[in-house]
Design a protein around this motif. Sequence first.
Motif, PDB file in Angstrom:
ATOM      1  N   ASP A 160       0.870  -1.176   0.000  1.00  0.00           N
ATOM      2  CA  ASP A 160       0.000   0.000   0.000  1.00  0.00           C
ATOM      3  C   ASP A 160       0.907   1.226   0.000  1.00  0.00           C
ATOM      4  OD1 ASP A 160      -1.644   2.183   0.628  1.00  0.00           O
ATOM      5  OD2 ASP A 160      -2.946   0.987   1.906  1.00  0.00           O
ATOM      6  N   LEU A 161       1.098   1.819  -1.198  1.00  0.00           N
ATOM      7  CA  LEU A 161       2.006   2.961  -1.315  1.00  0.00           C
ATOM      8  C   LEU A 161       1.540   4.157  -0.498  1.00  0.00           C
ATOM      9  CD1 LEU A 161       2.883   2.862  -5.114  1.00  0.00           C
ATOM     10  CD2 LEU A 161       4.395   2.350  -3.198  1.00  0.00           C
ATOM     11  N   GLU A 162       0.235   4.413  -0.495  1.00  0.00           N
ATOM     12  CA  GLU A 162      -0.304   5.569   0.222  1.00  0.00           C
ATOM     13  C   GLU A 162      -0.045   5.467   1.726  1.00  0.00           C
ATOM     14  OE1 GLU A 162      -4.641   7.515   1.004  1.00  0.00           O
ATOM     15  OE2 GLU A 162      -4.152   6.953  -1.071  1.00  0.00           O
ATOM     16  N   ALA A 163      -0.278   4.287   2.283  1.00  0.00           N
ATOM     17  CA  ALA A 163      -0.078   4.076   3.720  1.00  0.00           C
ATOM     18  C   ALA A 163       1.372   3.747   4.058  1.00  0.00           C
ATOM     19  CB  ALA A 163      -0.984   2.957   4.208  1.00  0.00           C
ATOM     20  N   LYS A 164       2.188   3.469   3.012  1.00  0.00           N
ATOM     21  CA  LYS A 164       3.587   3.068   3.189  1.00  0.00           C
ATOM     22  C   LYS A 164       3.697   1.819   4.059  1.00  0.00           C
ATOM     23  CE  LYS A 164       5.547   7.645   2.415  1.00  0.00           C
ATOM     24  NZ  LYS A 164       5.889   7.484   1.057  1.00  0.00           N
ATOM     25  N   THR A 165       2.874   0.824   3.695  1.00  0.00           N
ATOM     26  CA  THR A 165       2.889  -0.453   4.412  1.00  0.00           C
ATOM     27  C   THR A 165       3.004  -1.608   3.432  1.00  0.00           C
ATOM     28  OG1 THR A 165       0.481  -0.659   4.415  1.00  0.00           O
ATOM     29  CG2 THR A 165       1.498   0.410   6.348  1.00  0.00           C
ATOM     30  N   VAL A 166       3.500  -2.710   3.951  1.00  0.00           N
ATOM     31  CA  VAL A 166       3.548  -3.960   3.207  1.00  0.00           C
ATOM     32  C   VAL A 166       2.956  -5.027   4.117  1.00  0.00           C
ATOM     33  CG1 VAL A 166       5.049  -5.705   2.169  1.00  0.00           C
ATOM     34  CG2 VAL A 166       5.581  -3.285   1.874  1.00  0.00           C
ATOM     35  N   SER A 167       1.992  -5.760   3.585  1.00  0.00           N
ATOM     36  CA  SER A 167       1.364  -6.852   4.310  1.00  0.00           C
ATOM     37  C   SER A 167       1.879  -8.156   3.715  1.00  0.00           C
ATOM     38  CB  SER A 167      -0.156  -6.755   4.159  1.00  0.00           C
ATOM     39  OG  SER A 167      -0.781  -7.839   4.781  1.00  0.00           O
ATOM     40  N   VAL A 168       2.425  -9.017   4.572  1.00  0.00           N
ATOM     41  CA  VAL A 168       2.977 -10.288   4.109  1.00  0.00           C
ATOM     42  C   VAL A 168       2.197 -11.411   4.777  1.00  0.00           C
ATOM     43  CG1 VAL A 168       5.033 -11.736   3.971  1.00  0.00           C
ATOM     44  CG2 VAL A 168       5.262  -9.249   3.829  1.00  0.00           C
ATOM     45  N   GLU A 169       1.645 -12.298   3.949  1.00  0.00           N
ATOM     46  CA  GLU A 169       0.900 -13.438   4.466  1.00  0.00           C
ATOM     47  C   GLU A 169       1.753 -14.687   4.341  1.00  0.00           C
ATOM     48  OE1 GLU A 169      -3.213 -15.854   3.656  1.00  0.00           O
ATOM     49  OE2 GLU A 169      -3.081 -13.764   3.045  1.00  0.00           O
ATOM     50  N   GLY A 170       1.762 -15.479   5.411  1.00  0.00           N
ATOM     51  CA  GLY A 170       2.487 -16.737   5.408  1.00  0.00           C
ATOM     52  C   GLY A 170       3.158 -16.981   6.744  1.00  0.00           C
TER      53      GLY A 170
END
Length: 66
Positions: free
Chosen positions: A35-45
């Motif tokens: 999410d570029l706007e929120a400057k987050t990366v969500s990683v599943e696993g």
Amino acid sequence: MTTLFNVENMKCGGCSSNVEKALADISGVESVTVDLEAKTVSVEGEIDAANIAKVITDAGYPAEAA
């Protein structure tokens, strides 16, 4: 399990792609959402959050688990 990371220096689609590519071959990573706007990366696993943060940081985007 999903882990959220706060990531600095992401500004465009190229940045998003770089992060996704850096994480693509990591064992246990099932999916990555940037999410570029929120400057987050969500990683599943089933992942080690410290290792994932290091991989993202080594790709040029300082990261830490949220």
